[in-house]
Each structure stands twice: as C-alpha cells, then as structure tokens.
Design an enzyme around this catalytic site. Structure first.
Site, PDB file in Angstrom:
ATOM      1  N   GLY A  90     -24.509 -31.703 -29.173  1.00 44.36           N
ATOM      2  CA  GLY A  90     -24.488 -31.010 -30.613  1.00 44.36           C
ATOM      3  C   GLY A  90     -24.162 -32.069 -32.236  1.00 44.36           C
ATOM      4  O   GLY A  90     -23.649 -33.121 -31.663  1.00 44.36           O
ATOM      5  N   SER A 143     -20.049 -34.729 -37.715  1.00 45.67           N
ATOM      6  CA  SER A 143     -20.075 -35.510 -36.339  1.00 45.67           C
ATOM      7  C   SER A 143     -20.764 -35.132 -35.556  1.00 45.67           C
ATOM      8  O   SER A 143     -20.982 -34.140 -35.680  1.00 45.67           O
ATOM      9  CB  SER A 143     -18.128 -35.213 -35.711  1.00 45.67           C
ATOM     10  OG  SER A 143     -18.578 -33.162 -36.112  1.00 45.67           O
ATOM     11  N   GLU A 144     -20.784 -35.875 -34.095  1.00 43.72           N
ATOM     12  CA  GLU A 144     -21.457 -35.329 -33.077  1.00 43.72           C
ATOM     13  C   GLU A 144     -20.898 -35.481 -31.322  1.00 43.72           C
ATOM     14  O   GLU A 144     -19.683 -36.150 -31.965  1.00 43.72           O
ATOM     15  CB  GLU A 144     -22.778 -36.637 -33.284  1.00 43.72           C
ATOM     16  CG  GLU A 144     -24.061 -36.618 -34.534  1.00 43.72           C
ATOM     17  CD  GLU A 144     -24.681 -38.070 -33.929  1.00 43.72           C
ATOM     18  OE1 GLU A 144     -25.441 -37.967 -34.821  1.00 43.72           O
ATOM     19  OE2 GLU A 144     -24.492 -38.737 -33.705  1.00 43.72           O
ATOM     20  N   ASP A 181      -7.931 -21.536 -37.169  1.00 45.91           N
ATOM     21  CA  ASP A 181      -9.302 -21.770 -37.174  1.00 45.91           C
ATOM     22  C   ASP A 181      -9.969 -20.821 -35.177  1.00 45.91           C
ATOM     23  O   ASP A 181     -10.980 -21.241 -35.439  1.00 45.91           O
ATOM     24  CB  ASP A 181      -9.789 -23.117 -37.452  1.00 45.91           C
ATOM     25  CG  ASP A 181     -11.067 -22.991 -38.050  1.00 45.91           C
ATOM     26  OD1 ASP A 181     -11.151 -21.849 -37.785  1.00 45.91           O
ATOM     27  OD2 ASP A 181     -11.818 -23.589 -37.739  1.00 45.91           O
TER      28      ASP A 181
END
Length: 766
Positions: free
Chosen positions: A463, A468-469, A586
């Site tokens: 994803g 970011s990856e 979160d």
C-alpha cells in the site's frame, strides 16, 4: 663472614712505594690512565682546575716532580732526581698513614699469580729500603714530610695517592676483596686531578656493599639444586604439554575456521538461492495479478479519463458483469409491472358473487337507458368493444394464484440479483484497490526487487500513503517475512519541515521499539537509505485491516465485535501499565489489523505516529496538554479534543476509550455514531463531535442491552463520567464467559446462573 667490594681486597695498608718507586709497567699505565682520564662529560671539572691554580707554586712543583718520578721509574732507568728520592724517603710514613684505603692484595689467599706479584714486590721493597737508608740523612735533614704540603679532603696529611680510586691503583681489582670499612667519596676531587688541570678528571663510581651471612651447607645447596632441577623439569614438561595442547587447539581452530568458512559459503549460496526463488515467485505473482486485473477490467470495470473543461478526471466505468445484473434487474422490474397489470385485468373479470349478482346488472341497465336517452336513438352507429367475459370463480382463483407465484419468484430473483450485486461490489472494491496498487507499484522506484540494508528483499507493494510506501519483504537474516515502511520526504520541502518529519518518525520508532505485546505489531528495525529516505521494519500480517473488512461486509455479529473489542482493550491496558504510560490517540479500524483476514481471529494494533507519552513532566491530575490539536481522525476523537481556548485541552487515556466505543458501534451497526456521511472538514466546521452529547442506536440490527450500555459508558460526553482504560478492562461485559441474563442483574457464567448481587457488590450492574 665475607665482605666483598668491587674495588679489590683492602685487608692491609697499601704500599705507596709500589706506585712511586717501583717501576712496573702496570703502575706506569695506571698513572697514565689516571692523568689522561676524563669524566663522562668529556671535559675537566671546573672545581678541580680552580683548586689546582690556587695551590702554592712550591706545592705544585713538588706534585709534578713526584708524578714525574713515577713515570721515570716505570721506564726502567736507575737514575732518579732529588724529588724522587724525597718521595722514596717518605714511603713508609705514607703507607702507614693511608688507613683502610690501601690495597689488600698482601692479605689475599695465595694463588700462583698473587705469590709471584708479592715476591717481586718484596724484593723491590728491600732494594728500596737500601736506597732509603743510603739517602736517609739528606732527606731526614729537612724535617718535613711531603704530605705536610698537601691538604686532602679525605684527611689531613694524607698522601695524594690515597685519592686515587682503588680500581686504578690495584691491577687485581677484579679479583680482590674489600672490608666493609672501605669507602670512597664520589664527589671528592683527587690530588692527581688537581695537579694536572689540563687532563680530564676521573669521575669515581659510587660503591655499594652487601653483607651476607648464611648457614647453608653443601648438602643443603645440593638438595636445593636438586629441587630446583626437578621443578625446572616439571615446568619444562608442563610447558611442553601446554605447547602441544596449544598446537592441538590451534589445529582445531583452523579446522573450525575452515568449517565455518564452508558453512558461510553454503549459507551464502542458500541465501542467494532463496533470493532467486523469491524473486521468481514474486515476478510470477505480479504477472498473474496483472493478468487477472486485465480480465477483471472487462468484467468489473475500469477507470477512464474524462475531460471537464481544462482539467481531466478519472471516472469509473462498470464492466459487463454489472451491466448484465442491471439488465436482469430491469427485466425483473418489467415482469413485475406486467404481472401487476394482468392482476388488474383479472380483477375486472372477477365473477360476481350470489348476493351481488343483481345489483351490477341493474346499474348497467340504468346506464344504458340513460345513454340512449341522451343520444336520442337506440341504434348506435359506433362499434363498441365487447365487455370482458366474466370468469368463473375457479378460473379467477387459478389466475390469481399464478400471478402470486410469479411475483414471489420475481422477488426471489430480485433478491438474488441484489446479493450478486453486493458481492460484485465487494469484488469491485478489491479490483479497484488492486488497480491502484499496481499503478503505484509501477511508478515506485523500488519495484525491481532491491535488497535494502543488505538484508531485506522487497517483494511487492502492499500500500501507499501520503509520504510512505509499505512493501512486503523477506528478512534474509531471520528468514521471515516483514513489512518495510519506506518514508520518502518531499525534496521540495524546507530543511526545517524535513527535520520535523524525521523527528516525528524517530519518536514513533522509539515508542514502538519498546513495546512487546501479542496484540501490538512488533517493530524490528530502523535504518536510513539517504538524507530524504528512511525505513522501519514491522511485523508482517497476512490479513487486511478492520476498515477494509467493514467496507466489504458492512457489519459483523455482536460476538465477533465483542471479541475484537476485548483484544483492543487488552492492548490498551498494556500500554497504560508500562512506565511511562502511552496514549495511542489514533485508534481507528484502519489501524487494527486482522491477522487471518476474518473477524473471528486475532487482531494487532499498529501506527503509533500520534502516540502521547504520559511522563511525569507532562502528565498531571487533569491529564496532559494536547500539543497536536487538529491531528488524528475526527470520527474517532472525543469532544475534549475539539475544545478551543487560551490553553490547550487536557487529555488522558480516556481518548482511547472513546475510540473503542466508536469502533464497537461501527462494527455492530455498519455506520459511525457521529458524522457518518460527513467529511473531516464538515465535522470541524459544524462542530459535530462537540454536539454529540448522546448516542442514538438504530432499530436494526438487534443488539443486546449490555452492548448498548457498554457503548454508552465509552461514549460519555464529559470525560469525568467516562471510564478510563483500567475500568474498561474490568467491565463485566468484557469479562470472559459472562453474560447478563436480565435487567435484574443476574449473570450466566459457563452455563451456570449466579445469584443476584447487592448494589454494594464490586460487580457493576446496569
């Protein structure tokens, strides 16, 4: 007892005449060495020169004459000057006044060499005594000794020769012995040095003496020597054994080193083969996923670029599977309309009953007569349609039953079409997600299976986020799969913004690295690739997150939702029991991973990017200041996070309790309790969460009252009325194998009914 010295034997007084009147080559050489000797510095001592020049000229002349006589005597001539005669006359008195500094060679043990020297010296002394007797009158007439003209520091009236070191006077100094009373002042100048100022001065050595007394015998010495020899043999044997053992160990080390190198080479080959096989497998999976995606493009749909004015947007176009379902649904609707129309016609052909058979006929006849009266003629030129023929009662019921069956069948077909449409929508969501993933993977710079940090082999993209990856990778060292999150900073950012982002990521790494719980994703490693790229290595989970599951299935059963909430609360309790405690801040379905991809399995919490550390410096009685107001996901944050004032709001672990209540509500009802169809911007502008004073439960699906009460305790508007994490962990609804039976407070535990508890009990009842 034996007394030894390095200067020779000092048992008797020295013979001055041997040096002055006995012309021997040794004495001449000693005199020359004394006159020509220089101190270690290479130049005469200044004190000796000054003392030499300060002497009386008469004394200086006598001193020169005395040493001139010594040099003459050493050449072997029989003649002598008057000064030499005077020196020989005072020979005996000089010998007796010398004291302990004389040579002891006369008293040494007899050896062939010493006997010869003593006999020769004795004969010389006899000849010298005859000369002294023949010249005694002339010398004795003066009434003074030559020693009266010298003041030597070693003693008044002593001979100058006494200042000469014994090592120079005695030719047998290396084989002689001395008494403990013999001593030489190291810094006292000799008259010889004073007499000849132009020659180097001798620097006498400081002598050391050692007195030893022992009662050892030869037997004891032999025994000691034998013991020492045995010990030496043992030591040598031990040394040989150790050397052999050392050689054996070195040989073993070499063998092990070779074996280790062999295993390393084999391990490298295995790693290389593993990399090759993994790359081949990943390449095949990529090809198959792209082929499947191309096939699904026709079946499920695809994105097309549509121009709107000066801009281009992507628009979704459904595939033939959806088109066929739509056509089937249209056909079902058309069939339903036809059946309804035929049912209406059937109602007109319904046969009259026996009671109402006359009334309709009378009415019809009255209408016909009225019509004829109006038209004025009985013969109507227009052709009228024949009235539908009335059916019999049996025929009517038969047709009506057929229409009902057809409607029921159409309803069933419509339900099947709707179910297939929902299934296709779930598959389409996967297809859209895969299309986006493939597109992002093709545009990624890490698509060609690189090995990061010489350890992590990247396989395929999982994803992509904002900056970011996440790649599925294989750890070549630990031989396990891992998720590598690659953080890429925007190169156009300012250095300050890059530093803040990197600081934020390092803070997340430090928090996450210390956590060790089965319900929390483990963080394995952290490393940098360049100044703008760094990576975190996380535990890999095969399944999807809870958010994707809810998008696919809308909702879940109460048992499944309760199991997920129990695991979340267990992880939160761990976060609040460690020191210092941590607020996740979160919690949302996207950060809850389903290990097996199903709602009936294990879950793991991830993403600690917004976590808060409740240390003693920042956490007080009312909580800690919220320094990152505006961050987070608004649907899952409590009202106190949206309060705006002069001071930042205070938060505690009750923030996570509110998030648990929202997640539980969404799992049960398939929708969010507050701001379901609103964006985050709308929630912020309309103060949706600040107005969420009470939660409203839908009628369907049916949920137990205990679950609703648990959600109310989590979603209490005032944080003072809300449970904290520890209270939530001890809530009766989450305790294992316990259920509420009725509103009176009875509990069922493992099939057994417990008695009602009084209000003062520790178990909270609602």
């Amino acid at each position: 007892m034996s007394v030894q010295s390095s200067s020779g034997s000092l048992e008797g007084p020295p013979s001055w005449s041997r040096l002055s009147t006995s012309p021997t080559p040794g004495s001449a050489a000693a005199a020359r060495s004394l006159l020509n000797h220089t101190p270690p510095s290479g130049r005469p001592r200044e004190g000796a020169m000054d003392e030499l020049h300060s002497l009386d000229p008469r004394r200086q002349e006598l001193l020169e004459a005395r040493f001139t006589g010594v040099a003459t005597g050493s050449t072997g001539s029989t003649g002598s000057c008057s000064v030499g005669a005077k020196a020989s006359t005072n020979n005996e008195s000089s010998n007796h006044s010398f004291g302990s500094l004389g040579s002891l060679s006369d008293k040494e043990s007899e050896t062939p060499e010493k006997k010869q020297s003593e006999s020769s010296r004795g004969r010389k002394r006899k000849a010298e005594s005859q000369n002294e007797s023949s010249q005694g009158k002339s010398i004795g007439g003066r009434g003074h000794k030559i020693s009266d003209y010298f003041e030597y520091q070693g003693g008044n009236g002593s001979s100058p020769v006494r200042g000469i070191p014994p090592a120079i006077r005695s030719p047998q100094n290396s084989h002689s012995h001395s008494t403990p009373s013999s001593s030489v002042r190291p810094n006292s100048p000799s008259p010889t040095a004073l007499a000849f100022g132009d020659h180097p001065v001798v620097q006498p050595k400081q002598l050391s003496f050692k007195i030893t007394q022992t009662d050892l015998t030869m037997l004891k010495l032999a025994a000691l020597e034998s013991t020492k020899n045995q010990d030496l043999e043992k030591k040598e044997g031990r040394i040989d054994d150790l050397l052999r053992a050392n050689c054996d160990l070195r040989r073993q080390i070499d063998d092990q080193q070779k074996l280790l190198e062999k295993y390393k080479e084999r391990l490298n080959k295995c790693i290389s083969m593993s990399k090759k096989l993994l790359i081949e497998k990943s390449t095949q999976e990529k090809l198959s996923s792209r082929e499947k995606s191309m096939q699904d493009r026709l079946r499920l749909g695809h994105f097309t670029t549509v121009r709107h004015g000066a801009s281009f947007t992507e628009q979704w176009t459904d595939g033939f599977a959806f088109q066929n379902l739509v056509k089937q649904q249209e056909w079902v609707n058309q069939q339903r309309e036809d059946i309804e129309r035929q049912r209406k016609l059937l109602g007109k052909r319904k046969p009259p009953t026996a009671n109402n058979s006359q009334a309709p006929a009378t009415n019809s006849e009255a209408k016909q007569r009225k019509t004829k009266a109006v038209n004025g003629a009985e013969n109507d030129p227009f052709v009228r349609p024949n009235l539908p023929q009335l059916l019999t009662l049996a025929e009517y019921h038969e047709q009506e039953e057929i229409f009902k069956l057809r409607l029921g069948h159409l309803k069933k077909e419509e339900a099947e079409i709707q179910a297939e449409l929902e299934r296709l929508e779930r598959v389409r969501n996967l297809h859209i997600r895969e299309l986006k993933r493939i597109n992002n993977e093709d545009n990624s710079q890490f698509k060609d299976h690189p090995t990061l940090n010489e350890r992590y082999l990247l396989l395929h993209l999982l994803g992509r986020g904002g900056f970011s990856e996440v790649y599925k990778a294989f750890d070549l060292y630990e031989q396990r799969y891992a998720a590598v999150k690659i953080h890429q900073l925007n190169k156009s950012w300012r250095d300050e913004k890059k530093e803040n982002y990197h600081k934020h990521a390092c803070r997340e790494y430090r928090i996450h690295k210390e956590l060790d719980h089965p319900r929390i994703v483990k963080l394995y490693d952290y490393f940098s690739l360049d100044t703008d790229t760094f990576c975190t290595v996380l535990e890999y989970c095969e399944g999807n997150d809870l958010d994707f599951y809810l998008k696919q299935h809308k909702l879940m059963s109460e048992k499944e939702a309760r199991s997920i909430v129990m695991q979340i609360v267990n992880a939160l309790r761990y976060l609040n029991e460690i020191k210092p405690p941590i607020i996740h801040y979160d919690l949302k379905p996207g950060n809850i991973l389903l290990v097996d991809g199903t709602a009936c399995g294990e879950i793991k919490i991830t993403d600690f990017g917004l976590s808060k550390i409740m240390d003693d410096d920042s956490y007080g009685v009312d909580g800690m200041d919220l320094t990152s107001q505006g961050a987070g996901t608004y649907w899952y944050l409590p009202p106190e996070c949206f309060v705006v004032g002069k001071e930042p709001p205070k938060i505690s672990n009750k923030v996570d309790v509110w998030s648990v209540g929202v997640i539980f509500f969404q799992c049960l009802y398939g929708r969010k309790p507050f701001g379901h169809n609103q964006s985050q911007q709308d929630i912020l502008q309309e103060n949706t969460i600040l107005k969420a004073t009470e939660v409203q439960f839908p009628v369907k699906p049916v949920v137990s009252s205990e679950a609703k009460a648990f959600i109310r305790r989590c979603l209490a508007y005032r944080k003072e009325d809300r449970f904290d994490v520890h209270q939530l962990a001890n809530d009766p609804y989450l305790l294992p194998h316990m259920r509420r039976s009725n509103s009176s407070g009875n509990l069922h535990m493992s099939g057994l009914t417990a008695t009602p508890t009084p209000p003062s009990s520790s178990i909270i009842t609602y």
